[in-house]
Every structure is written in structure tokens, then in C-alpha cells.
Design a protein around this motif. Structure first.
Motif, PDB file in Angstrom:
ATOM      1  N   PRO A 101      30.774  30.520  45.095  1.00 17.75           N
ATOM      2  CA  PRO A 101      30.549  30.732  46.540  1.00 17.75           C
ATOM      3  C   PRO A 101      31.354  31.877  47.127  1.00 17.75           C
ATOM      4  CG  PRO A 101      31.923  28.796  46.165  1.00 17.75           C
ATOM      5  CD  PRO A 101      31.447  29.249  44.823  1.00 17.75           C
ATOM      6  N   TYR A 102      32.574  32.111  46.638  1.00 18.63           N
ATOM      7  CA  TYR A 102      33.413  33.161  47.224  1.00 18.63           C
ATOM      8  C   TYR A 102      32.878  34.554  46.880  1.00 18.63           C
ATOM      9  CZ  TYR A 102      36.536  29.178  47.752  1.00 18.63           C
ATOM     10  OH  TYR A 102      37.045  27.953  48.070  1.00 18.63           O
ATOM     11  N   THR A 103      32.434  34.727  45.632  1.00 15.65           N
ATOM     12  CA  THR A 103      31.817  36.007  45.254  1.00 15.65           C
ATOM     13  C   THR A 103      30.527  36.215  46.036  1.00 15.65           C
ATOM     14  OG1 THR A 103      32.712  35.691  43.028  1.00 15.65           O
ATOM     15  CG2 THR A 103      31.074  37.416  43.316  1.00 15.65           C
ATOM     16  N   ALA A 104      29.739  35.139  46.164  1.00 15.88           N
ATOM     17  CA  ALA A 104      28.486  35.226  46.925  1.00 15.88           C
ATOM     18  C   ALA A 104      28.756  35.599  48.379  1.00 15.88           C
ATOM     19  CB  ALA A 104      27.734  33.897  46.846  1.00 15.88           C
ATOM     20  N   PHE A 105      29.844  35.087  48.942  1.00 18.01           N
ATOM     21  CA  PHE A 105      30.169  35.378  50.344  1.00 18.01           C
ATOM     22  C   PHE A 105      30.483  36.864  50.542  1.00 18.01           C
ATOM     23  CE2 PHE A 105      33.390  35.689  53.766  1.00 18.01           C
ATOM     24  CZ  PHE A 105      32.595  35.281  54.821  1.00 18.01           C
ATOM     25  N   PHE A 272      44.084  43.775  38.039  1.00 25.90           N
ATOM     26  CA  PHE A 272      44.409  43.470  36.639  1.00 25.90           C
ATOM     27  C   PHE A 272      43.555  42.331  36.077  1.00 25.90           C
ATOM     28  CE2 PHE A 272      48.231  45.820  37.923  1.00 25.90           C
ATOM     29  CZ  PHE A 272      48.280  46.736  36.884  1.00 25.90           C
ATOM     30  N   PRO A 273      43.486  41.162  36.715  1.00 26.60           N
ATOM     31  CA  PRO A 273      42.559  40.139  36.188  1.00 26.60           C
ATOM     32  C   PRO A 273      41.102  40.580  36.259  1.00 26.60           C
ATOM     33  CG  PRO A 273      43.475  39.443  38.298  1.00 26.60           C
ATOM     34  CD  PRO A 273      44.263  40.638  37.861  1.00 26.60           C
ATOM     35  N   ALA A 274      40.771  41.463  37.218  1.00 28.60           N
ATOM     36  CA  ALA A 274      39.393  41.960  37.319  1.00 28.60           C
ATOM     37  C   ALA A 274      38.982  42.733  36.073  1.00 28.60           C
ATOM     38  CB  ALA A 274      39.233  42.833  38.559  1.00 28.60           C
ATOM     39  N   ASN A 275      39.947  43.378  35.421  1.00 27.62           N
ATOM     40  CA  ASN A 275      39.640  44.153  34.223  1.00 27.62           C
ATOM     41  C   ASN A 275      39.940  43.401  32.925  1.00 27.62           C
ATOM     42  OD1 ASN A 275      38.973  47.295  34.763  1.00 27.62           O
ATOM     43  ND2 ASN A 275      40.246  46.486  36.421  1.00 27.62           N
ATOM     44  N   MET A 276      40.781  42.378  32.988  1.00 19.83           N
ATOM     45  CA  MET A 276      41.136  41.637  31.780  1.00 19.83           C
ATOM     46  C   MET A 276      40.127  40.538  31.447  1.00 19.83           C
ATOM     47  SD  MET A 276      45.235  41.346  32.486  1.00 19.83           S
ATOM     48  CE  MET A 276      45.480  40.170  31.155  1.00 19.83           C
ATOM     49  N   PHE A 277      39.646  39.839  32.472  1.00 27.71           N
ATOM     50  CA  PHE A 277      38.723  38.729  32.255  1.00 27.71           C
ATOM     51  C   PHE A 277      37.279  39.230  32.218  1.00 27.71           C
ATOM     52  CE2 PHE A 277      42.185  36.309  34.558  1.00 27.71           C
ATOM     53  CZ  PHE A 277      42.689  35.737  33.390  1.00 27.71           C
ATOM     54  N   PRO A 278      36.370  38.451  31.606  1.00 28.75           N
ATOM     55  CA  PRO A 278      34.935  38.819  31.634  1.00 28.75           C
ATOM     56  C   PRO A 278      34.395  38.765  33.054  1.00 28.75           C
ATOM     57  CG  PRO A 278      35.374  37.226  29.891  1.00 28.75           C
ATOM     58  CD  PRO A 278      36.612  37.288  30.725  1.00 28.75           C
ATOM     59  N   ILE A 279      33.572  39.729  33.392  1.00 24.65           N
ATOM     60  CA  ILE A 279      32.942  39.733  34.710  1.00 24.65           C
ATOM     61  C   ILE A 279      31.574  39.072  34.666  1.00 24.65           C
ATOM     62  CG2 ILE A 279      31.798  41.995  34.520  1.00 24.65           C
ATOM     63  CD1 ILE A 279      32.777  42.475  37.458  1.00 24.65           C
ATOM     64  N   SER A 280      31.008  38.923  33.463  1.00 24.14           N
ATOM     65  CA  SER A 280      29.708  38.247  33.321  1.00 24.14           C
ATOM     66  C   SER A 280      29.584  37.670  31.919  1.00 24.14           C
ATOM     67  CB  SER A 280      28.556  39.224  33.591  1.00 24.14           C
ATOM     68  OG  SER A 280      28.549  40.267  32.626  1.00 24.14           O
ATOM     69  N   TYR A 281      28.718  36.659  31.795  1.00 25.44           N
ATOM     70  CA  TYR A 281      28.390  36.051  30.506  1.00 25.44           C
ATOM     71  C   TYR A 281      26.879  36.044  30.336  1.00 25.44           C
ATOM     72  CZ  TYR A 281      33.154  34.129  30.342  1.00 25.44           C
ATOM     73  OH  TYR A 281      34.521  33.974  30.326  1.00 25.44           O
ATOM     74  N   ILE A 282      26.427  36.356  29.145  1.00 27.70           N
ATOM     75  CA  ILE A 282      25.008  36.234  28.794  1.00 27.70           C
ATOM     76  C   ILE A 282      24.905  35.371  27.539  1.00 27.70           C
ATOM     77  CG2 ILE A 282      22.959  37.445  27.985  1.00 27.70           C
ATOM     78  CD1 ILE A 282      23.646  39.766  29.713  1.00 27.70           C
ATOM     79  N   ILE A 388      35.346  37.612  41.270  1.00 22.47           N
ATOM     80  CA  ILE A 388      35.987  37.410  42.568  1.00 22.47           C
ATOM     81  C   ILE A 388      37.221  38.287  42.707  1.00 22.47           C
ATOM     82  CG2 ILE A 388      37.279  35.423  41.686  1.00 22.47           C
ATOM     83  CD1 ILE A 388      36.004  36.030  45.306  1.00 22.47           C
ATOM     84  N   TYR A 389      37.974  38.457  41.602  1.00 22.45           N
ATOM     85  CA  TYR A 389      39.150  39.332  41.651  1.00 22.45           C
ATOM     86  C   TYR A 389      38.736  40.779  41.924  1.00 22.45           C
ATOM     87  CZ  TYR A 389      41.628  35.402  39.517  1.00 22.45           C
ATOM     88  OH  TYR A 389      42.167  34.175  39.258  1.00 22.45           O
ATOM     89  N   PHE A 390      37.651  41.202  41.304  1.00 24.76           N
ATOM     90  CA  PHE A 390      37.178  42.572  41.499  1.00 24.76           C
ATOM     91  C   PHE A 390      36.728  42.786  42.941  1.00 24.76           C
ATOM     92  CE2 PHE A 390      33.869  45.874  41.350  1.00 24.76           C
ATOM     93  CZ  PHE A 390      34.598  46.906  40.780  1.00 24.76           C
ATOM     94  N   GLY A 391      35.958  41.825  43.471  1.00 20.84           N
ATOM     95  CA  GLY A 391      35.498  41.944  44.851  1.00 20.84           C
ATOM     96  C   GLY A 391      36.641  41.975  45.848  1.00 20.84           C
ATOM     97  N   LEU A 392      37.630  41.120  45.652  1.00 21.07           N
ATOM     98  CA  LEU A 392      38.787  41.108  46.547  1.00 21.07           C
ATOM     99  C   LEU A 392      39.582  42.406  46.445  1.00 21.07           C
ATOM    100  CD1 LEU A 392      40.051  37.441  46.083  1.00 21.07           C
ATOM    101  CD2 LEU A 392      38.939  38.414  48.098  1.00 21.07           C
ATOM    102  N   SER A 393      39.687  42.953  45.227  1.00 20.50           N
ATOM    103  CA  SER A 393      40.387  44.231  45.051  1.00 20.50           C
ATOM    104  C   SER A 393      39.704  45.344  45.828  1.00 20.50           C
ATOM    105  CB  SER A 393      40.468  44.579  43.563  1.00 20.50           C
ATOM    106  OG  SER A 393      41.075  45.841  43.371  1.00 20.50           O
ATOM    107  N   VAL A 394      38.370  45.379  45.771  1.00 23.96           N
ATOM    108  CA  VAL A 394      37.620  46.401  46.516  1.00 23.96           C
ATOM    109  C   VAL A 394      37.847  46.244  48.008  1.00 23.96           C
ATOM    110  CG1 VAL A 394      35.323  47.270  47.068  1.00 23.96           C
ATOM    111  CG2 VAL A 394      35.870  46.627  44.719  1.00 23.96           C
ATOM    112  N   PHE A 395      37.752  45.019  48.512  1.00 20.60           N
ATOM    113  CA  PHE A 395      37.932  44.775  49.940  1.00 20.60           C
ATOM    114  C   PHE A 395      39.342  45.164  50.393  1.00 20.60           C
ATOM    115  CE2 PHE A 395      34.596  42.133  52.143  1.00 20.60           C
ATOM    116  CZ  PHE A 395      33.581  42.461  51.260  1.00 20.60           C
ATOM    117  N   LEU A 396      40.335  44.762  49.626  1.00 23.04           N
ATOM    118  CA  LEU A 396      41.717  45.000  50.018  1.00 23.04           C
ATOM    119  C   LEU A 396      42.069  46.489  50.005  1.00 23.04           C
ATOM    120  CD1 LEU A 396      43.329  42.011  48.123  1.00 23.04           C
ATOM    121  CD2 LEU A 396      43.363  42.336  50.608  1.00 23.04           C
TER     122      LEU A 396
END
Length: 419
Positions: A101-105, A272-282, A388-396
Motif C-alpha cells: 500500500p505505501y508504494t502504491a500510495f 542503500f536498501p533501495a539498491n541492495m534488496f530486490p525491487i521486483s520478483y518474477i 518503498i525505499y527507492f520511492g521514499l529516496s526519490v521523494f526525500l
């Protein structure tokens, strides 16, 4: 712009430049002219822009097209014999209801709420002009909302998604894509032609005259609405306020720097977590594979989609990191009085201010992918923890660029010239 000697024309008003704090005499402008600061070349006033009436007509057209652009299919894939459609609202809703929900928001704000609010505010401003109202709150709102309207970024995300999905299923474009393209084009036009600072002058004109200022009575300046005035007003608590927007006109340099540092450091923590963790799974046939930001770029290179790989790398990796590095450099320049080229520093600041919003590209691609390829056990797409970490980084980091006061750089430049 025509270079006309100021002595040959009547001075209209005196204005401070919001970028370098220079005091400038602005003359009456003929149609097609614009006034710029002679020191930093920042636009102070323009007579070469669309009328508010024309902008309101475009905004009304956007609102008419918006339901078709948001809710109807833009892309379709033929997946295991069934047709799957992707829309802006469908992607946001699917992401919100499947545990993100937070990423969707964040995506909802930039692709649904802000574009609609921006168009509505332009129409309301035109109505206020017709009824001779003073829409102080509307002008403040449109100034805050404008940077977060990202339909043009979503358009690029649509193209990236098309390249990404074609490896999993047959892809086709729906007729409603025309409505989306028209909406994106009109949004881009409106974005380019609406200047909130100029709108303030339409309803609350600058009127400070040369005879009203002196060395003993220097003019005040409000950075919120770019208003230059002789005397501030006071609220019920005795605090000084701008007579035009009623915000505090004098923000201490320490407070401005604290706000910028707070937003930037929080953005650095998130990157840092935005680049370390997976951003998507298939998952295909119950075999999951996760993609980080950099592995997603590598997968496009392996597919031979070099241009798409460049776009994703530029928006998702190069821009976020370069924006942080540039902002750190500018802040350190202020704290340590680095006397580097002021033109180079301002150029860097303008670049980082312009490109920051394009980092949202990856999140928009995720939303489209969620609605296209989430289909049970055969093929499944889900959002990773990095989103969510990536989105928050962009906003901040975007907030950090908006709170940064470039006049502090010019203050160092002025001190260097005086020594």
C-alpha cells in the motif's frame, strides 16, 4: 528578449532575485519580452506566456480525458490464452491490495491525485480571476503541487514496460492509449506554460518603487512567492509575515540548511536498501527470480535493448546517486566556504532540480507490470522490498532540492568579491 536600455523606458517596479538576492529594476514588458536578473540570468518576469484562460481550457481538456487515461486499458498481453489489460489505476489498485500500500500510495500521488489537483487548481484560478477574488491559498497549493505531476515520466515508463513484457507474452496497445498520450501531451504543455511565481503577479502585482527604498530601509523579500515589499505585516502573535502570501518572509540560513540536510540525509539512508534488496520478483513455473535496480539494467542489455537499458540506468541509478553527490557538494560548499565557480554551481543545481523527478520511472514500471503479468502459478510478478525505499529516496531528495536556498551560494560569491 530584446535588450532595451532601462533609461529609455519607465521602471515598473523593484524586485529581488529569488536565486541570487540581487536587487533589480524591472521595466514595463512588451509582449514577447521577459525580464531576467543581470547577475544570474534567472527569469524575474515574462510577457511571453499563455494567458490563464488558455491554460484553463487545457486543464479542462485534461480533466475530460483523465478518466479514459487512468481507468481504461493502455496495454494488453495475451497470456496463456487469456487477455490481460494494464491501466494506471489498475496497477495502483493491484499493488495496494496485494500487500504494497505505501508504494502504491506514492504512485497514486504522482499519477492520479497530483495531475487532477493541478488541472483543477488552474481552472479554479481562472474562475477566481473572473470573479475578481484573491486566491492566496490556491496559488500556494499550485506552487507545491506542480513538481509532483509526473504524467510525462509515466509515458516513458509505459515504453519501458512494453519492452520488458514482450519477452513473456504477445503485446498489443489499446485504443485508449490515444487518450493517455493526449493527456500526457496536454499535461506537459500546461507544466511548461504555468509558472506559479508569475501567477502571483497576476493577482498580487509587484509595486515597490525605487523611491521607496534606501540604505536605511532595504526591501524585504519572501522566498515563498518571490515578493519584494517595503514593510512586512504582523500576525496575532507578533511575527512578521509576507503581505502577499502570509508566510514568514525571513527564513534563517540555519533553518534552511537544516531542512535540506534532514531531507537529503534521510534520502541517503533510503538509497542503500533501495539498491541492495530486490525491487521486483518474477516467478515462472514456481521458480522465483529477484531483480535489483542494477540487475534489471543488465537484463535489458542481455536482451539487446541498449536504449531502454540506458534510460532505466539513467533514471534509476545515475540520477539518484548524482543528485545526492551534487547536493552534498553544494551543501559542503556553503558550510566550508568553497569559492568555486558560481556559474558552475548554479548550473549543477538547476540540472539536479530538473532531473530529480525522472527517478520515479522504476516505480511506474512496477505498477504496470503488476497489472500485466500477475497470473497465478505459471507466471507471477510481485514488488520487492526495495521499492518503498527507492520511492521514499526519490521523494526525500526532491524535497531537499526544493528547500535548498541558492542565495547562500551567492553570499559566498559576494564575500569573495569584496575581499
Amino acid at each position: 528578449m530584446q535588450n532595451v536600455p532601462l533609461s529609455d523606458r519607465q521602471i515598473n517596479h523593484i524586485s529581488r532575485c529569488g536565486e541570487c538576492d540581487a536587487l533589480v529594476a524591472v521595466s514595463h514588458l512588451a509582449k514577447g519580452e521577459h525580464a531576467e536578473c543581470p547577475r544570474c540570468h534567472h527569469d524575474l518576469q515574462s510577457a511571453d506566456r499563455w494567458s490563464l484562460k488558455r491554460c484553463a481550457i487545457i486543464a479542462l481538456s485534461i480533466l475530460i480525458l483523465m478518466p479514459f487515461a487512468l481507468n481504461y486499458p493502455l496495454l494488453s498481453v495475451d497470456l496463456i490464452g487469456s487477455q490481460v489489460n494494464a491501466s494506471i489505476w489498475g496497477g495502483v489498485w493491484k499493488m495496494a491490495t496485494e500487500g504494497y500500500p505505501y508504494t502504491a500510495f506514492l504512485i497514486f500521488l504522482c499519477t492520479v491525485f497530483m495531475p487532477i489537483a493541478f488541472a483543477l487548481l488552474v481552472i479554479l484560478l481562472q474562475l477566481a480571476k473572473l470573479t475578481r477574488q484573491k486566491p492566496r491559498n490556491l496559488l500556494m497549493a499550485i506552487d507545491y503541487i506542480k513538481p509532483w505531476v509526473m504524467f510525462d515520466v509515466y509515458l516513458v515508463a509505459l515504453g519501458v514496460t512494453a519492452f520488458k513484457v514482450r519477452d513473456y507474452a504477445a503485446l498489443s496497445f489499446d485504443v485508449y492509449l490515444i487518450a493517455f498520450l493526449a493527456t500526457a501531451l496536454l499535461n506537459t504543455l500546461l507544466f511548461a506554460k504555468i509558472n506559479p511565481k508569475e501567477l502571483w503577479n497576476d493577482f498580487y502585482p509587484q509595486h515597490l518603487k525605487l523611491s521607496e527604498i534606501s540604505a536605511e530601509n532595504p526591501p524585504h523579500f519572501c522566498s515563498s512567492c518571490d515578493y519584494t515589499f517595503e514593510h512586512p505585516i504582523k500576525d496575532h502573535k507578533g511575527k512578521e509575515r509576507c503581505p502577499r502570501c502570509h508566510n514568514e518572509p525571513h527564513k534563517a540560513a540555519e533553518i534552511s540548511l537544516q531542512q535540506t540536510w534532514a531531507a537529503l540525509l534521510a534520502g541517503i539512508v533510503m538509497i542503500f536498501p533501495a539498491n541492495m534488496f530486490p525491487i521486483s520478483y518474477i516467478s515462472m513455473s514456481n521458480i522465483p527470480s529477484g531483480d535489483t535496480l542494477i540487475s534489471g539494467v543488465i537484463s535489458f542489455v542481455n536482451m539487446g535493448s541498449y536504449f531502454v537499458a540506458f534510460v532505466v540506468f539513467f533514471a534509476s541509478i545515475f540520477v539518484p546517486f548524482s543528485k545526492i553527490i551534487i547536493m552534498l557538494y553544494l551543501l559542503f560548499s556553503i558550510h566550508f566556504n568553497w569559492r568555486h565557480s558560481i556559474k558552475w554551481q548554479m548550473r549543477l543545481f538547476h540540472i539536479v532540480h530538473f532531473v530529480g523527478r525522472w527517478s520515479m520511472l522504476d516505480l511506474f514500471v512496477l505498477a504496470l507490470m503488476m497489472s500485466l503479468v500477475t497470473r497465478g502459478q505459471i507466471i507471477n510478478f510481485s514488488v520487492g522490498p526495495a521499492a518503498i525505499y527507492f520511492g521514499l529516496s526519490v521523494f526525500l531528495t526532491m524535497i531537499a532540492t526544493t528547500t535548498f536556498d541558492s542565495r547562500l551560494l551567492w553570499k559566498i560569491y559576494d564575500e569573495r568579491k569584496s575581499t
